[in-house]
Design a protein around this motif. Structure first.
Motif, PDB file in Angstrom:
ATOM      1  N   PHE A  14       0.851  -1.195   0.000  1.00 34.91           N
ATOM      2  CA  PHE A  14       0.000   0.000   0.000  1.00 34.91           C
ATOM      3  C   PHE A  14       0.888   1.247   0.000  1.00 34.91           C
ATOM      4  CE2 PHE A  14      -2.452   3.319   2.122  1.00 34.91           C
ATOM      5  CZ  PHE A  14      -3.702   3.214   1.523  1.00 34.91           C
ATOM      6  N   ARG A  15       0.650   2.146  -0.963  1.00 33.71           N
ATOM      7  CA  ARG A  15       1.524   3.313  -1.101  1.00 33.71           C
ATOM      8  C   ARG A  15       0.841   4.620  -0.731  1.00 33.71           C
ATOM      9  NH1 ARG A  15       3.711   1.556  -7.146  1.00 33.71           N
ATOM     10  NH2 ARG A  15       4.881  -0.296  -6.491  1.00 33.71           N
ATOM     11  N   SER A  16      -0.381   4.773  -1.183  1.00 32.18           N
ATOM     12  CA  SER A  16      -1.095   6.032  -0.939  1.00 32.18           C
ATOM     13  C   SER A  16      -2.594   5.774  -1.041  1.00 32.18           C
ATOM     14  CB  SER A  16      -0.678   7.078  -1.977  1.00 32.18           C
ATOM     15  OG  SER A  16      -1.138   6.685  -3.278  1.00 32.18           O
ATOM     16  N   GLU A  17      -3.365   6.839  -0.880  1.00 32.72           N
ATOM     17  CA  GLU A  17      -4.814   6.698  -0.957  1.00 32.72           C
ATOM     18  C   GLU A  17      -5.278   6.213  -2.331  1.00 32.72           C
ATOM     19  OE1 GLU A  17      -7.233   9.741   0.582  1.00 32.72           O
ATOM     20  OE2 GLU A  17      -6.196   9.857   2.500  1.00 32.72           O
ATOM     21  N   ASP A  18      -4.421   6.355  -3.322  1.00 31.89           N
ATOM     22  CA  ASP A  18      -4.759   5.839  -4.654  1.00 31.89           C
ATOM     23  C   ASP A  18      -4.937   4.319  -4.623  1.00 31.89           C
ATOM     24  OD1 ASP A  18      -4.643   8.381  -5.670  1.00 31.89           O
ATOM     25  OD2 ASP A  18      -2.575   8.191  -6.390  1.00 31.89           O
ATOM     26  N   ASP A  19      -4.305   3.677  -3.625  1.00 28.27           N
ATOM     27  CA  ASP A  19      -4.425   2.220  -3.476  1.00 28.27           C
ATOM     28  C   ASP A  19      -5.564   1.836  -2.540  1.00 28.27           C
ATOM     29  OD1 ASP A  19      -2.214   1.750  -5.112  1.00 28.27           O
ATOM     30  OD2 ASP A  19      -0.818   1.944  -3.434  1.00 28.27           O
ATOM     31  N   GLY A  20      -6.337   2.842  -2.111  1.00 25.37           N
ATOM     32  CA  GLY A  20      -7.375   2.586  -1.112  1.00 25.37           C
ATOM     33  C   GLY A  20      -8.435   1.606  -1.556  1.00 25.37           C
ATOM     34  N   ASP A  21      -8.946   1.759  -2.772  1.00 26.76           N
ATOM     35  CA  ASP A  21      -9.982   0.834  -3.256  1.00 26.76           C
ATOM     36  C   ASP A  21      -9.455  -0.596  -3.322  1.00 26.76           C
ATOM     37  OD1 ASP A  21     -11.783   2.882  -3.491  1.00 26.76           O
ATOM     38  OD2 ASP A  21     -11.502   3.162  -5.640  1.00 26.76           O
ATOM     39  N   ALA A  22      -8.220  -0.735  -3.782  1.00 28.18           N
ATOM     40  CA  ALA A  22      -7.628  -2.073  -3.871  1.00 28.18           C
ATOM     41  C   ALA A  22      -7.474  -2.681  -2.482  1.00 28.18           C
ATOM     42  CB  ALA A  22      -6.272  -2.010  -4.578  1.00 28.18           C
ATOM     43  N   ALA A  23      -7.044  -1.876  -1.517  1.00 28.53           N
ATOM     44  CA  ALA A  23      -6.857  -2.372  -0.152  1.00 28.53           C
ATOM     45  C   ALA A  23      -8.183  -2.841   0.440  1.00 28.53           C
ATOM     46  CB  ALA A  23      -6.244  -1.283   0.729  1.00 28.53           C
ATOM     47  N   GLN A  24      -9.250  -2.086   0.197  1.00 23.83           N
ATOM     48  CA  GLN A  24     -10.557  -2.451   0.745  1.00 23.83           C
ATOM     49  C   GLN A  24     -11.073  -3.753   0.123  1.00 23.83           C
ATOM     50  OE1 GLN A  24     -13.329   1.027   1.643  1.00 23.83           O
ATOM     51  NE2 GLN A  24     -11.867   2.047   0.285  1.00 23.83           N
ATOM     52  N   GLU A  25     -10.894  -3.897  -1.172  1.00 24.51           N
ATOM     53  CA  GLU A  25     -11.321  -5.138  -1.823  1.00 24.51           C
ATOM     54  C   GLU A  25     -10.484  -6.319  -1.342  1.00 24.51           C
ATOM     55  OE1 GLU A  25     -13.901  -5.511  -3.621  1.00 24.51           O
ATOM     56  OE2 GLU A  25     -14.430  -3.442  -4.093  1.00 24.51           O
ATOM     57  N   ALA A  26      -9.185  -6.083  -1.134  1.00 24.91           N
ATOM     58  CA  ALA A  26      -8.309  -7.165  -0.681  1.00 24.91           C
ATOM     59  C   ALA A  26      -8.704  -7.645   0.708  1.00 24.91           C
ATOM     60  CB  ALA A  26      -6.852  -6.695  -0.683  1.00 24.91           C
ATOM     61  N   VAL A  27      -8.989  -6.708   1.615  1.00 24.69           N
ATOM     62  CA  VAL A  27      -9.398  -7.089   2.969  1.00 24.69           C
ATOM     63  C   VAL A  27     -10.689  -7.892   2.925  1.00 24.69           C
ATOM     64  CG1 VAL A  27     -10.261  -6.212   5.164  1.00 24.69           C
ATOM     65  CG2 VAL A  27      -8.240  -5.174   4.130  1.00 24.69           C
ATOM     66  N   ALA A  28     -11.661  -7.438   2.128  1.00 28.29           N
ATOM     67  CA  ALA A  28     -12.946  -8.141   2.032  1.00 28.29           C
ATOM     68  C   ALA A  28     -12.765  -9.562   1.512  1.00 28.29           C
ATOM     69  CB  ALA A  28     -13.893  -7.365   1.121  1.00 28.29           C
ATOM     70  N   ALA A  29     -11.762  -9.769   0.653  1.00 27.97           N
ATOM     71  CA  ALA A  29     -11.501 -11.119   0.135  1.00 27.97           C
ATOM     72  C   ALA A  29     -10.743 -11.966   1.157  1.00 27.97           C
ATOM     73  CB  ALA A  29     -10.709 -11.031  -1.167  1.00 27.97           C
ATOM     74  N   ILE A  30      -9.785 -11.363   1.852  1.00 29.32           N
ATOM     75  CA  ILE A  30      -8.953 -12.110   2.800  1.00 29.32           C
ATOM     76  C   ILE A  30      -9.789 -12.707   3.929  1.00 29.32           C
ATOM     77  CG2 ILE A  30      -7.162 -11.864   4.581  1.00 29.32           C
ATOM     78  CD1 ILE A  30      -5.753  -9.896   2.681  1.00 29.32           C
ATOM     79  N   VAL A  31     -10.811 -11.980   4.396  1.00 28.69           N
ATOM     80  CA  VAL A  31     -11.590 -12.479   5.540  1.00 28.69           C
ATOM     81  C   VAL A  31     -12.345 -13.761   5.190  1.00 28.69           C
ATOM     82  CG1 VAL A  31     -11.860 -10.236   6.670  1.00 28.69           C
ATOM     83  CG2 VAL A  31     -13.544 -10.966   4.980  1.00 28.69           C
ATOM     84  N   ALA A  32     -12.479 -14.065   3.906  1.00 30.42           N
ATOM     85  CA  ALA A  32     -13.145 -15.316   3.524  1.00 30.42           C
ATOM     86  C   ALA A  32     -12.236 -16.523   3.707  1.00 30.42           C
ATOM     87  CB  ALA A  32     -13.608 -15.239   2.065  1.00 30.42           C
ATOM     88  N   PHE A  33     -10.924 -16.272   3.840  1.00 30.71           N
ATOM     89  CA  PHE A  33      -9.961 -17.361   4.017  1.00 30.71           C
ATOM     90  C   PHE A  33      -9.678 -17.580   5.506  1.00 30.71           C
ATOM     91  CE2 PHE A  33      -9.072 -15.871  -0.241  1.00 30.71           C
ATOM     92  CZ  PHE A  33      -8.727 -17.012  -0.941  1.00 30.71           C
ATOM     93  N   PRO A  34      -9.524 -18.824   5.938  1.00 30.57           N
ATOM     94  CA  PRO A  34      -9.053 -19.068   7.310  1.00 30.57           C
ATOM     95  C   PRO A  34      -7.629 -18.517   7.445  1.00 30.57           C
ATOM     96  CG  PRO A  34      -9.902 -21.086   6.307  1.00 30.57           C
ATOM     97  CD  PRO A  34      -9.772 -20.076   5.207  1.00 30.57           C
ATOM     98  N   VAL A  35      -7.337 -17.846   8.564  1.00 33.85           N
ATOM     99  CA  VAL A  35      -5.993 -17.282   8.728  1.00 33.85           C
ATOM    100  C   VAL A  35      -5.172 -18.091   9.728  1.00 33.85           C
ATOM    101  CG1 VAL A  35      -6.651 -14.938   8.119  1.00 33.85           C
ATOM    102  CG2 VAL A  35      -6.816 -15.674  10.497  1.00 33.85           C
TER     103      VAL A  35
END
Length: 404
Positions: free
Chosen positions: A150-171
């Motif tokens: 993550f570099r700046s707010e320009d990556d914000g949408d990508a970060a939000q989508e990534a988090v929403a996908a990660i929570v579907a996986f067991p950690v």
């Protein structure tokens, strides 16, 4: 009499809970509004696109149009649709290895299709069979890299989508947990918690909860970031009308309290104790227990005790929960009061606590079929309160009756 067609018969058999209140059809992507009502995503999105700003079922004005995925209901619908008694099937997208590899490439190379690829991974990750394929083709690693890079707010949408996908996986896997617990990824979680949309913030809180529960060192690392605590607190301070937001914020804070240093940080956060106390009167059993568990953890620190004592309604609210919510809530309440009275027990404060009816409630606790630990703490608290002259005779009389 006309016999119902197969289609009509199947429609009648759909459980009402599984039907969208707008379309009255089986939901395939159930999402909840801040009012707590669940709709099928396409139906409620169309409702808002038409210029409406109310909850169709309750007619309440909505404070936010954020849509929170109802994973529990989706799972129940999915299970029902594939049960032996039902002929209905919700479409399950299939993860094809070649397609997933292309998605991973689009994510890593920050291509123009990056957000679409992240959303596709998120949708596929809702199904266990797909998760195996996604993991084997490196999709989980790509999602984690989005957070790490993550570099700046320009990556914000990508970060939000990534988090929403990660929570579907067991950690539970060591490698994934280790990577997510490193500073760069945690800093990204902080950004999402503070600046993301409500759906992403709830997903982030769920991820924080999983990481902190799985590994105490991760809880320590996460809790050292002030913005994480602020973000979790704001979830239930600013979204009291959204039960999912309140619950996710509380559940993520609780495992962070397993680290002593985090307790002081949380206690020192402006409005933290006030938010927890003010939740209690209208909270359901589960949320009340979590709130009291957090307050009990905070009461083991001088910072926490000072914050509790400084809040005019804190002690009276805790006293009111005794014997009312649950045995667990009573246990937490007794321990909070014991910590306050033992460490900050000036005579005036003890007298005020007694006047709230605490003494009588504690006597009842000693006679209940509750845990021995709760009785032990209640007995200790009674001895402190009985030091007041007007209570000594009551305690002695009770002791002679119970203990002989």
């Amino acid at each position: 009499m006309k016999m119902p067609s197969n289609e009509e018969e199947l429609q009648i058999c759909v459980p009402p809970l599984f039907k969208c209140p707008i379309s009255l059809e089986l939901m395939t992507d159930p999402v909840s509004l801040c009012t707590g009502v669940t709709y099928d995503r396409p139906s409620i999105e169309k409702w808002f696109e038409q210029g409406n700003n109310t909850c169709p079922a309750t007619a309440q004005l909505v404070q936010t149009q954020d849509l929170i995925p109802n994973h529990t209901l989706r799972g129940l619908i999915h299970k029902w649709c594939f049960s032996a008694d039902s002929k209905l099937h919700t479409p399950e997208p299939l993860a094809e290895p070649a397609t997933v590899r292309q998605m991973v490439q689009n994510i890593d190379e920050r291509s123009s299709s990056r957000i679409d690829a992240l959303r596709s991974v998120k949708n596929l990750a809702n199904f266990e069979r797909n998760r195996r394929c996604l993991k084997s083709e490196g999709a989980l690693g790509a999602l984690i890299r989005v957070l790490q890079q993550f570099r700046s707010e320009d990556d914000g949408d990508a970060a939000q989508e990534a988090v929403a996908a990660i929570v579907a996986f067991p950690v539970e896997e060591v490698n994934a947990r280790k990577e997510l617990s490193r500073a760069p990824a945690i800093r990204t979680l902080e950004w999402v918690l503070v600046k993301g949309n409500l759906e992403s913030r709830i997903s982030t809180a769920s991820l924080v909860e999983s990481l902190a529960n799985a590994d105490k060192s991760a809880a320590k690392e996460i809790g050292s970031i002030d913005g994480i605590t602020d973000g979790l607190l704001s979830l239930f301070q600013q979204n009291l009308m959204c039960p999912a937001a309140v619950r996710s914020g509380l559940k993520a804070l609780l495992p962070l309290c397993g680290v002593v240093k985090n307790r002081a940080t949380i206690a020192n956060t402006e409005g933290a104790v006030a938010a927890l106390i003010e939740l209690l009167p209208g909270a359901d059993r589960s949320m009340a227990e979590i709130s009291l568990a957090i307050l009990e953890a905070l009461s083991t620190t001088s910072e926490g005790r000072c914050s509790i004592v400084a809040h005019a309604l804190a002690v009276p609210t805790v006293v009111r929960t005794l014997l009312v919510v649950s045995d667990n809530a009573t246990d937490y309440g007794v321990r909070i009061l014991l910590a306050i009275c033992f460490n900050c027990g000036e005579e005036e404060m003890l007298r005020e606590i007694v006047e709230m009816g605490t003494f009588e409630k504690l006597l009842v606790v000693l006679q209940m079929e509750c845990g021995q630990r709760t009785k032990h703490y209640a007995n200790q608290l009674l001895r402190i309160l009985s030091a007041l002259p007007e209570n000594g005779s009551s305690m002695n009389a009770f002791s002679s009756t119970v203990y002989g």
